[in-house]
Design a protein around this motif. Structure first.
Motif: not given
Length: 401
Positions: A230, A234, A268, A270, A348
């Motif tokens: 991840p 990402h 992360a 995100t 993640v």
């Protein structure tokens, strides 16, 4: 990453005068001119500034605003030319540790050390120290993925992995990112006593911290693994990220801010994180100034994350309050890691915890699915193989004529 590591320079920052108590231990927390890792800065700052034994301030090359990871912009208290001489200097990871722009800060570190001051690096801040003479002949640690390269490039230092922090005389080095919090707690214990360290440690609730421990804490020796997928995905496929407003008010805790900015935007990946507030300059719980976008000028937010107690409301934008979701014994990182897992999956969240060197909390049973990254990976793979498919079809067509 460059979008989230850009300093806001469009806000006029009023000058201020700080009063320094000569009876307290002066601590300079450095801010790289090229940018610094947010938790490396805000973690030790929060811990040390919470004790009346220390006088904590920030120093950069100058006093222009500088970037922190996760979309934050900090205002340095001093430049190297007018900073009070500290007894302790905290060195976070810089985005360009050996760059010319950071040379004044590297010189500042060496001067503090030459005068007998304590130098503490956090995470890849050891790469900054490796460009000075401070680590020559010493034992040191760093972020787990940097140690191999540091062993090759700096053989005069004995690099140790599998420890949270390491003290060699007047130099302390810590492992990755959140480990700086533990290093700072040990400085509190050493200089202000075990009860003061216990008080601050209980507020922060870093899992597994022992206020009575005086020796190096062992942690897992980590390596890059396939399960870390991840992180690169990402980081390299940022398209269609949601935009999270980071709602700040005066008095918000530094570690609370760092946990949200770092995990969502700096590790992360995100979300694209945009600090927002009622006013363009926010002063944290212990006096650090951050620059934010006025909430009435913030457009296109998909979500609002409020790490402190601010009462924000934006029409049609859902609000997440980590403190409200915290469980007994949680640190600021735990509810955010659970939120990432619930929205984007355990992998993640687990990878994010690994990359800030933080013990993974218990994650929710109902894990989310990272649909954005799955779709982008599929599209990228199709685009990569498309030229080969077209070439093969062309070759086959020519061969059958």
């Amino acid at each position: 990453m460059s979008r989230d590591f850009t300093a806001r320079t469009d806000v006029a920052v009023p000058a201020r005068t700080l009063n320094h108590d000569p009876g307290r231990i002066r601590v300079a927390v450095l801010l790289g001119a090229s940018g610094s890792v947010a938790t490396d800065v805000l973690g030790p700052y929060d811990v040390l500034a919470d004790s009346s034994r220390f006088d904590v301030y920030t120093v950069s090359v100058g006093t222009d605003p500088v970037a922190l990871s996760g979309g934050l912009t900090a205002v340095p208290d001093y430049g190297v030319d007018n900073a009070p001489a500290p007894q302790i200097v905290v060195v976070p990871a810089f985005t360009d540790p050996g760059g010319d722009a950071e040379k004044p800060l590297r010189n500042f570190i060496e001067k503090v050390h030459d005068r007998g001051g304590l130098v503490m690096s956090v995470c890849a801040g050891a790469r900054v120290l490796a460009r000075t003479d401070v680590l020559d002949g010493r034992r040191a640690t760093s972020f787990w993925s940097d140690i191999g390269g540091l062993r090759r490039s700096n053989p005069r230092t004995t690099w140790v992995d599998g420890v949270r922090w390491l003290r060699d005389g007047d130099v302390m080095t810590t492992a990755g990112v959140s480990s700086g919090i533990i290093g700072a707690l040990h400085l509190v214990r050493e200089n202000a006593g075990a009860e003061e360290a216990r008080r601050i440690g209980e507020r922060i609730s870093y899992p597994g911290w022992d206020p009575t421990a005086t020796t190096e804490e062992s942690i897992p020796v980590r390596r890059v693994a396939a399960a870390d997928y991840p992180y690169p995905l990402h980081a390299t496929l940022p398209w269609f990220q949601p935009t999270y407003g980071l709602g700040l008010v005066d008095g918000t805790g530094e570690i609370d801010i760092a946990a949200a900015a770092e995990l969502y935007g700096g590790v992360a990946f995100t979300a694209h994180v945009v600090p927002v507030a009622e006013r363009p300059i926010v002063t944290t719980a212990h006096g650090l100034r951050l620059i934010a976008t006025p909430i009435d000028q913030a457009h296109g937010l998909d979500r609002l994350v409020v790490p402190g107690t601010g009462q924000f409301a934006v029409d049609g934008v859902p609000v997440f309050r980590p403190r409200a979701e915290a469980r007994p014994g949680d640190s600021a990182f735990d509810p955010i890691l659970r939120d990432i897992a619930a929205r984007d999956g355990h992998a993640v969240a687990t990878t994010a915890a690994k990359y800030i060197e933080y013990p993974r909390p218990e994650l929710p049973a109902d894990a989310g699915t990272p649909w954005r990254i799955i779709a982008l990976t599929a599209v990228t793979a199709l685009l990569a193989v498309a030229p080969f498919v077209r070439r093969r079809r062309t070759t086959h067509a020519e061969a059958t004529r």
